[in-house]
Each structure stands twice: as structure tokens, then as C-alpha cells.
Motif scaffolding. Structure first.
Motif, PDB file in Angstrom:
ATOM      1  N   ASN A  16       0.802  -1.230   0.000  1.00 35.51           N
ATOM      2  CA  ASN A  16       0.000   0.000   0.000  1.00 35.51           C
ATOM      3  C   ASN A  16       0.831   1.274   0.000  1.00 35.51           C
ATOM      4  O   ASN A  16       0.359   2.332   0.421  1.00 35.51           O
ATOM      5  CB  ASN A  16      -0.964   0.026   1.187  1.00 35.51           C
ATOM      6  CG  ASN A  16      -1.937  -1.111   1.148  1.00 35.51           C
ATOM      7  OD1 ASN A  16      -2.429  -1.477   0.088  1.00 35.51           O
ATOM      8  ND2 ASN A  16      -2.204  -1.691   2.300  1.00 35.51           N
ATOM      9  N   TRP A  19      -0.801   4.200  -1.999  1.00 35.62           N
ATOM     10  CA  TRP A  19      -1.925   4.898  -1.368  1.00 35.62           C
ATOM     11  C   TRP A  19      -1.483   5.724  -0.178  1.00 35.62           C
ATOM     12  O   TRP A  19      -2.073   6.766   0.123  1.00 35.62           O
ATOM     13  CB  TRP A  19      -3.012   3.914  -0.989  1.00 35.62           C
ATOM     14  CG  TRP A  19      -3.570   3.286  -2.218  1.00 35.62           C
ATOM     15  CD1 TRP A  19      -3.443   1.989  -2.600  1.00 35.62           C
ATOM     16  CD2 TRP A  19      -4.300   3.941  -3.261  1.00 35.62           C
ATOM     17  NE1 TRP A  19      -4.050   1.794  -3.819  1.00 35.62           N
ATOM     18  CE2 TRP A  19      -4.586   2.976  -4.250  1.00 35.62           C
ATOM     19  CE3 TRP A  19      -4.731   5.234  -3.463  1.00 35.62           C
ATOM     20  CZ2 TRP A  19      -5.290   3.281  -5.414  1.00 35.62           C
ATOM     21  CZ3 TRP A  19      -5.424   5.539  -4.618  1.00 35.62           C
ATOM     22  CH2 TRP A  19      -5.708   4.565  -5.580  1.00 35.62           C
ATOM     23  N   TYR A  22      -0.183   8.730  -1.787  1.00 36.20           N
ATOM     24  CA  TYR A  22      -1.300   9.488  -2.352  1.00 36.20           C
ATOM     25  C   TYR A  22      -1.965  10.349  -1.284  1.00 36.20           C
ATOM     26  O   TYR A  22      -2.228  11.527  -1.506  1.00 36.20           O
ATOM     27  CB  TYR A  22      -2.325   8.542  -2.986  1.00 36.20           C
ATOM     28  CG  TYR A  22      -3.503   9.266  -3.591  1.00 36.20           C
ATOM     29  CD1 TYR A  22      -3.374   9.912  -4.813  1.00 36.20           C
ATOM     30  CD2 TYR A  22      -4.722   9.330  -2.936  1.00 36.20           C
ATOM     31  CE1 TYR A  22      -4.448  10.597  -5.367  1.00 36.20           C
ATOM     32  CE2 TYR A  22      -5.797  10.005  -3.483  1.00 36.20           C
ATOM     33  CZ  TYR A  22      -5.652  10.640  -4.701  1.00 36.20           C
ATOM     34  OH  TYR A  22      -6.706  11.321  -5.237  1.00 36.20           O
TER      35      TYR A  22
END
Length: 95
Positions: A16, A19, A22
Motif C-alpha cells: 500500500n 496509497w 497518495y
């Protein structure tokens, strides 16, 4: 050469990571937008601006994770500079 990238890799691993970056990039970009460029907009236009910001940050995150460019560090520097500018502008207007 990105210190934040290495720190997040050491702390969270590779699962991850896109993300995580992000969310970090989105949060920092929203702060930079508010400090430097935001005007009073109607709610519909404000929603459109933030949706476009979310799309743009997706591209920025690709540079941050795949190419390992120091985008998070650059956003932090941008926020500090804009914060100093806003503080000085506020002090100038107060006098």
C-alpha cells in the motif's frame, strides 16, 4: 535520495505504499493550495477544484513512488515558504 520515501519504506514496507503517498501528497497539496492560491469560491466550484486536485495528485504520486522523486519534501518546502509569506502579509496588513 528521498528521505520520506526511505522512511515510509522502512516503517510500512511496500504494501500500500502508493496509497500512503497518495494521501500524504493530497493532504500537503491541499494545504499548499489553501495557503497560496485559494479564493472564496462557491461550494460547487470548490468541490470541482478539489476533485481536480485529487486527479492531479494521482499523477504526482506516480512521480513520488515509481520514479522516487522527492515530491513530498518539495511540498513541505512549498508549505513553509507560503506560510512565511502569509504570515508576513498578515503582519503588513495589520500595521
Amino acid at each position: 535520495m528521498s528521505y520520506v520515501h526511505e522512511f515510509i519504506l522502512d516503517t510500512f514496507g511496500v504494501e500500500n505504499i502508493f496509497w500512503i503517498f497518495y494521501v500524504i501528497n493530497l493532504f500537503l497539496s491541499a494545504i499548499a493550495y489553501k495557503l497560496g492560491f485559494a479564493k472564496k469560491l462557491p461550494i460547487a466550484k470548490n468541490i470541482i477544484v478539489y476533485i481536480l486536485l485529487m486527479i492531479g495528485v494521482f499523477v504526482l504520486t506516480i512521480f513520488s513512488t515509481v520514479m522516487r522523486m522527492p515530491t513530498v519534501e518539495c511540498l513541505i518546502v512549498i508549505i513553509v515558504v507560503l506560510g512565511i509569506y502569509r504570515l508576513r502579509l498578515h503582519n503588513e496588513r495589520k500595521d
